[in-house]
Design a protein around this motif. Structure first.
Motif, PDB file in Angstrom:
ATOM      1  N   LEU A 252     -13.159 -13.390  -4.760  1.00 48.46           N
ATOM      2  CA  LEU A 252     -12.479 -12.405  -5.592  1.00 48.46           C
ATOM      3  C   LEU A 252     -11.045 -12.831  -5.864  1.00 48.46           C
ATOM      4  O   LEU A 252     -10.564 -12.748  -7.005  1.00 48.46           O
ATOM      5  N   ILE A 253     -10.357 -13.314  -4.818  1.00 46.43           N
ATOM      6  CA  ILE A 253      -8.983 -13.776  -5.000  1.00 46.43           C
ATOM      7  C   ILE A 253      -8.939 -14.958  -5.961  1.00 46.43           C
ATOM      8  O   ILE A 253      -8.053 -15.055  -6.822  1.00 46.43           O
ATOM      9  N   GLN A 254      -9.908 -15.858  -5.853  1.00 47.08           N
ATOM     10  CA  GLN A 254      -9.948 -17.011  -6.758  1.00 47.08           C
ATOM     11  C   GLN A 254     -10.137 -16.566  -8.202  1.00 47.08           C
ATOM     12  O   GLN A 254      -9.505 -17.119  -9.112  1.00 47.08           O
ATOM     13  N   ARG A 255     -10.987 -15.573  -8.418  1.00 50.82           N
ATOM     14  CA  ARG A 255     -11.196 -15.078  -9.784  1.00 50.82           C
ATOM     15  C   ARG A 255      -9.933 -14.424 -10.331  1.00 50.82           C
ATOM     16  O   ARG A 255      -9.651 -14.509 -11.534  1.00 50.82           O
ATOM     17  N   LEU A 256      -9.168 -13.769  -9.473  1.00 48.18           N
ATOM     18  CA  LEU A 256      -7.933 -13.132  -9.915  1.00 48.18           C
ATOM     19  C   LEU A 256      -6.849 -14.164 -10.195  1.00 48.18           C
ATOM     20  O   LEU A 256      -6.080 -14.021 -11.150  1.00 48.18           O
ATOM     21  N   VAL A 257      -6.786 -15.210  -9.374  1.00 52.44           N
ATOM     22  CA  VAL A 257      -5.754 -16.226  -9.526  1.00 52.44           C
ATOM     23  C   VAL A 257      -6.107 -17.213 -10.631  1.00 52.44           C
ATOM     24  O   VAL A 257      -5.219 -17.708 -11.345  1.00 52.44           O
ATOM     25  N   MET A 258      -7.403 -17.505 -10.797  1.00 50.96           N
ATOM     26  CA  MET A 258      -7.857 -18.507 -11.773  1.00 50.96           C
ATOM     27  C   MET A 258      -8.871 -17.883 -12.738  1.00 50.96           C
ATOM     28  O   MET A 258     -10.037 -18.259 -12.749  1.00 50.96           O
ATOM     29  N   PRO A 259      -8.457 -16.932 -13.564  1.00 48.94           N
ATOM     30  CA  PRO A 259      -9.423 -16.295 -14.478  1.00 48.94           C
ATOM     31  C   PRO A 259      -9.988 -17.254 -15.512  1.00 48.94           C
ATOM     32  O   PRO A 259     -11.082 -17.035 -16.016  1.00 48.94           O
ATOM     33  N   TRP A 260      -9.237 -18.312 -15.842  1.00 47.39           N
ATOM     34  CA  TRP A 260      -9.730 -19.274 -16.841  1.00 47.39           C
ATOM     35  C   TRP A 260     -10.962 -20.029 -16.341  1.00 47.39           C
ATOM     36  O   TRP A 260     -11.805 -20.412 -17.124  1.00 47.39           O
ATOM     37  N   GLN A 261     -11.088 -20.207 -15.042  1.00 43.02           N
ATOM     38  CA  GLN A 261     -12.258 -20.898 -14.505  1.00 43.02           C
ATOM     39  C   GLN A 261     -13.510 -20.056 -14.698  1.00 43.02           C
ATOM     40  O   GLN A 261     -14.579 -20.560 -15.017  1.00 43.02           O
ATOM     41  N   GLN A 262     -13.380 -18.745 -14.515  1.00 40.42           N
ATOM     42  CA  GLN A 262     -14.511 -17.846 -14.731  1.00 40.42           C
ATOM     43  C   GLN A 262     -14.942 -17.880 -16.190  1.00 40.42           C
ATOM     44  O   GLN A 262     -16.138 -17.895 -16.498  1.00 40.42           O
TER      45      GLN A 262
END
Length: 268
Positions: A252-262
C-alpha cells in the motif's frame, strides 16, 4: 477517448489482485481439506497432529491470550524494523557518498549476516536484559541487510544520462542524489522492504524465544512445553496473518509513493 477515472483504475487493480489470488486460495483450501480429512480418517491423536478445525476452535477459545501476546511481538517488530530502516538508509548514503566507507563497511555487514541467530540472541538478552530493547536490536540485525543491499543497488541503477545532465547544470552531489539517485532506488528499496518485513516477525518471535515475559514466541514455547500443538499452530497462524498484514502495508505504501508504477501495470 475519455480518460479513465481514478475509481475505475482502483477497481481494475482490485479485480486483477483478486484474480491473481484465486489459484493460491484454491491451493490453500485443498491443502487444509486434505489435512482435515487425513486427521479424521487416520485417527491420529490431537496431541500429535491437530486438525485445522481444532486449531481454529482452540485459537478462538484462547483469543484473549493470543491477542495479549501479539501486541509485544508487534511492538518489537515495528520498533526493530524502524531502527533497521533508519540505519540502512543512513549507512547506504554514507557508503554511496564515500566509496572508501563502502569498501570498509560492506564486508563487516556481510559478516554480520553469517552470525547464527540462535547463538547471538541469548547474548543480546544477557547484555541488554529481558525488556523490549534486545528484541528490537535482534529484529534490526535480521532485517537491515536486505534493505541496505537494495538501496545500494538502486543507487547504482540511476540513469547515467540524467546524472550527467544534472552534473552539467552544476548540481551539487547532494542535489544529484536527491533528484536522480534516490528516486531511482525506490523500486529496489520497496523490493528489499518486502523481503525484510517477512523476516521481521520471525526475528521478533525468535528473540522472544531467547528471553521474554510476553509475546508470541514465549506463548509458542509455553504451549509446546504443555504439549498443546493446537495452540502452537494457532500462534503460528497469528504470526502468519501479522506478517501478511505488514507485507500488505508495504504494498500500500509503495502504491502511494509510486502511483506511476501502478498505472504502468494497468496499461500492461
Amino acid at each position: 477517448m475519455t480518460p479513465s477515472k481514478p475509481s475505475d483504475s482502483r477497481l481494475a487493480a482490485l479485480r486483477s489482485a483478486l484474480y491473481r489470488g484465486i489459484p493460491a486460495l484454491l491451493a490453500g483450501c485443498a491443502f487444509l481439506a486434505a489435512w482435515e480429512l487425513y486427521v479424521d480418517l487416520s485417527g491420529i491423536k490431537p496431541s500429535i497432529l491437530p486438525a485445522p478445525s481444532r486449531i481454529v476452535i482452540q485459537g478462538w477459545l484462547n483469543r484473549e491470550s493470543l491477542i495479549s501476546n501479539t501486541w509485544p511481538t508487534l511492538g518489537a517488530t515495528l520498533g526493530g524494523f524502524a531502527l533497521s530502516l533508519a540505519f540502512a538508509f543512513a549507512a547506504s548514503i554514507l557508503m554511496d557518498f564515500v566509496p572508501f566507507m563502502r569498501r570498509a563497511l560492506l564486508p563487516i555487514f556481510i559478516a554480520s549476516q553469517t552470525l547464527p541467530l540462535v547463538a547471538i540472541a541469548p547474548l543480546v538478552v544477557l547484555w541488554f536484559g529481558f525488556g523490549l530493547l534486545p528484541k528490537i536490536l535482534l529484529v534490526a540485525l535480521v532485517t537491515f541487510f536486505p534493505l541496505l543491499v537494495a538501496l545500494l543497488q538502486g543507487y547504482e541503477s540511476t540513469d547515467r544520462d540524467i546524472a550527467e545532465l544534472l552534473n552539467s547544470m552544476k548540481a551539487s552531489r547532494w542535489r544529484i542524489f536527491r533528484l536522480a539517485r534516490l528516486p531511482s532506488s525506490l523500486p529496489y528499496f520497496f523490493a528489499g522492504l518486502r523481503i525484510s518485513i517477512t523476516y521481521a516477525v520471525v526475528g521478533a518471535i525468535f528473540a522472544e524465544y531467547a528471553g521474554a515475559a510476553r509475546g508470541l514466541g514465549i506463548y509458542i514455547l509455553n504451549a509446546k512445553n504443555n504439549f498443546r500443538p493446537d495452540l502452537v499452530l494457532a500462534a503460528v497462524v497469528v504470526s502468519a496473518v501479522l506478517t501478511l498484514c505488514l507485507f500488505g502495508a508495504t504494498l500500500l505504501i509503495q502504491r502511494l509513493v509510486m502511483p506511476w508504477q501502478q498505472s504502468g501495470e494497468l496499461r500492461r
